[in-house]
Write an enzyme that holds these catalytic residues in place. Structure first.
Site, mmCIF file in Angstrom:
data_model
loop_
_atom_site.group_PDB
_atom_site.id
_atom_site.type_symbol
_atom_site.label_atom_id
_atom_site.label_comp_id
_atom_site.label_asym_id
_atom_site.label_seq_id
_atom_site.Cartn_x
_atom_site.Cartn_y
_atom_site.Cartn_z
ATOM 1 N N ASP A 88 0.802 -1.215 0.000
ATOM 2 C CA ASP A 88 0.000 0.000 0.000
ATOM 3 C C ASP A 88 0.838 1.271 0.000
ATOM 4 O O ASP A 88 0.454 2.277 -0.592
ATOM 5 C CB ASP A 88 -0.937 0.010 1.210
ATOM 6 C CG ASP A 88 -2.074 -0.995 1.056
ATOM 7 O OD1 ASP A 88 -2.005 -1.815 0.115
ATOM 8 O OD2 ASP A 88 -3.013 -0.976 1.871
ATOM 9 N N SER A 479 -6.153 4.195 5.457
ATOM 10 C CA SER A 479 -4.970 3.484 5.926
ATOM 11 C C SER A 479 -4.984 3.376 7.433
ATOM 12 O O SER A 479 -5.557 4.212 8.143
ATOM 13 C CB SER A 479 -3.715 4.254 5.489
ATOM 14 O OG SER A 479 -2.579 3.793 6.187
#
Length: 577
Positions: A88, A479
């Site tokens: 990510d 996130s």
């Protein structure tokens, strides 16, 4: 050590190694240097997500060799293979992030296919970054073979101007740079030192959250998640994991003997008390789905609601994974949870002992710095909270770790953006106002496609000093490094004409993390009028390929955004074929 007795007539690998008709198959195994004895031992899959994409995965290959040594020492024959992962931190803030959640399904699918195709008897899975952890655990539960998970370990913290820093600081520094509060030279100095070693992001972001889950749920050996990736002690945990897989195989203890409704609740407790990533609200239902267990976002959030938050980790707190490990790690955290009666102690673990028996072996106590005593927590409610209301009938989730009580309610006019890029551009241009609720839609699993994380946008807001002055809601994800009032997983998503698709600029949105509500001040009749006028899902550029395929099959967010019917629809058990 005497070789354990294995009845190959009941193991999947018999289809490859036993009987005259398998001579061609055995010839391939001889070609790779296996001895006759090794061919007729159990075949153990050793799956890693090793790649050169990011530091999260770079140490997995080394650790896999130690796993193989452990398997061999217990008279098994390890067979190493790799699967994909999308990191990510590299994918963040651009089109690449659409691949992230999709990679969870691809990891699980490819591990399943490799195990099935080669008839391996048990699985040791190593993963290092965000979606690869739940993906590997999903494969274990789906196959329901004896399985042990091992985390590749966290990165060491960087040092900048006398303080510990992580990649979160770099994302936020971008916002400070845009706001004129940090020079280009300072930004370049920070980016050069923030990530000094192999390993996954050091805060209690998604990777470390799911690593804690792997221990709490019982698939990983106690304390195996804690040691940073560069530590040579990780190799000892890896070797022990290989031996543990052989013990589980000998006793026929399978993944679904370990992953139960009760162990999922234990895992949710650990997410809550450590202020873990909101992504756990997506991954725990997906792991449960593989076992045919209905454990949805509502169930996860109910656990969060009555679990105290007592482990002080970034991004809401002060410390990183290395500090938690040095304070005793997940075993000490679970010991504290047991003191409050919040652990199901009978759950089986990868050691062959119960969680309760493992906690009995823990001698250390909470240090009061990283791990607070459960009787004196940082807050009485978990660090992650579920929200529900007329704006999110299927629920939403927000990370509140580190937020003060006066920050847990927010009300303001909507500022609607049709995608993350539009929102990020507005933040860069500072064309938004204090007190607004920024709405980002069309970023759900199907509508994105891929349910992107929004760290670039939220970090830019924080870097501009506006993280506490606006709120943000999305049908995408945030996130684990996100902080501020950022609500994700709003469902139904915009592509399915959820209420978030119908919000307009200026609508008053109210968020209340104490009451657990999310609402828009528009009456039901008006919403029906808007729904009748809705033009349909926003077209995307993905009309073929993996992302298109994912968009056609992915299910609802609150059920884990899964892509197949799950364990409840099974008509066979792989290990018994």
């Amino acid at each position: 050590m005497d070789a354990p007795r294995f009845d190959k007539s009941r193991l999947p690998s018999r289809h490859v190694t036993e009987g005259p008709e398998r001579a061609p198959h055995r010839s391939y195994l001889y070609a790779m240097g296996l001895s006759e004895a090794e061919i007729h031992q159990p075949l153990i899959g050793v799956a890693t997500c090793w790649n050169e994409a990011a530091p999260c995965n770079i140490a997995l290959n080394r650790q896999a060799q130690s796993v193989k040594m452990g398997v061999k020492s217990a008279f098994g024959t390890p067979r190493e293979f790799t699967t994909i992962t999308v990191t990510d931190g590299i994918a963040m803030g651009h089109e690449g992030m659409r691949s992230s959640l999709v990679s969870r399904e691809a990891s699980a699918d490819t591990v399943e296919l490799t195990m099935r195709g080669h008839c391996y008897d048990a699985l040791v899975g190593l993963a290092g970054c965000d979606k690869s952890l739940p993906g590997m655990m999903m494969a274990m539960v789906r196959l329901n073979v004896p399985s042990v998970f091992i985390y590749g370990g966290s990165i060491l913290p960087g040092r900048y101007e006398g303080r510990d820093v992580t990649v979160q600081d770099v994302f936020e520094a971008v916002g400070q740079h845009q706001a004129g509060n940090m020079s280009t030279c300072e930004l370049e100095k920070l980016e050069a030192v923030a990530c000094p070693s192999a390993g996954a992001c050091g805060g209690q972001f998604t990777a470390n959250t799911m690593a804690c889950v792997s221990e709490a749920i019982g698939l990983a050996l106690p304390n195996s998640a804690g040691a940073p990736a560069p530590y040579e002690s990780r190799d000892q945990y890896s070797e022990a994991s290989g031996r543990a897989a052989m013990r589980l195989l000998e006793r026929n203890i399978r993944a679904r003997d370990i992953v139960t409704r009760e162990s999922l609740e234990n895992a949710a407790r650990v997410v809550a008390c450590t202020g873990g990533s909101t992504n756990a609200g997506l991954h725990l239902p997906a792991i449960a789905h593989e076992a045919g267990i209905e454990f949805f976002l509502d169930d996860v959030c109910a656990i969060f609601r009555d679990t105290p938050y007592f482990v002080d980790l970034k991004p809401g707190g002060a410390y990183v994974a290395k500090d938690l490990y040095e304070a005793g790690g997940v075993p000490v955290v679970m010991k504290e949870l047991r003191k409050a009666g919040l652990i199901h102690e009978d759950c089986m673990t990868a050691t062959g002992r119960s969680i309760g028996e493992e906690i009995d072996r823990v001698s250390r106590e909470a240090d009061g710095r990283v791990i607070y005593p459960v009787a004196a927590p940082i807050s009485e409610t978990g660090g992650v909270v579920g929200l529900k209301g007329n704006l999110a009938p299927q629920g939403a989730i927000v990370k509140v770790a580190g937020m003060t009580e006066d920050q847990l309610r927010f009300s303001g006019p909507a500022r609607v953006f049709e995608c993350e890029e539009d929102a990020f551009a507005a933040v860069q241009a500072r064309s938004y106002a204090e007190g607004e609720v920024i709405v980002i839609r069309n970023e759900g699993p199907a509508g994105g496609p891929g349910m992107r994380e929004m760290l670039a946008t939220t970090a830019a807001l924080s870097g501009q000093g506006m993280g506490k002055k606006v709120a943000l809601i999305a049908d995408g994800r945030f996130s684990g490094a996100t902080r501020g009032f950022c609500v994700g997983h709003v469902g139904p998503e915009a592509a399915h004409c959820g209420p978030i698709a119908l919000v307009r600029d200026g609508d008053i949105i109210t968020l209340d993390a104490i009451a657990g509500t999310i609402s828009v001040d528009v009456d039901a009749a008006e919403m029906e009028v808007r729904k009748a006028a809705w033009a349909g899902p926003r077209p995307t550029i993905y009309a073929s390929g993996a992302l298109w395929k994912y968009a056609q099959t992915v299910g609802e967010t609150h059920k884990g955004a899964v892509t197949h019917p799950g364990g409840g629809a099974e008509r066979h058990a792989y290990a018994d074929l």
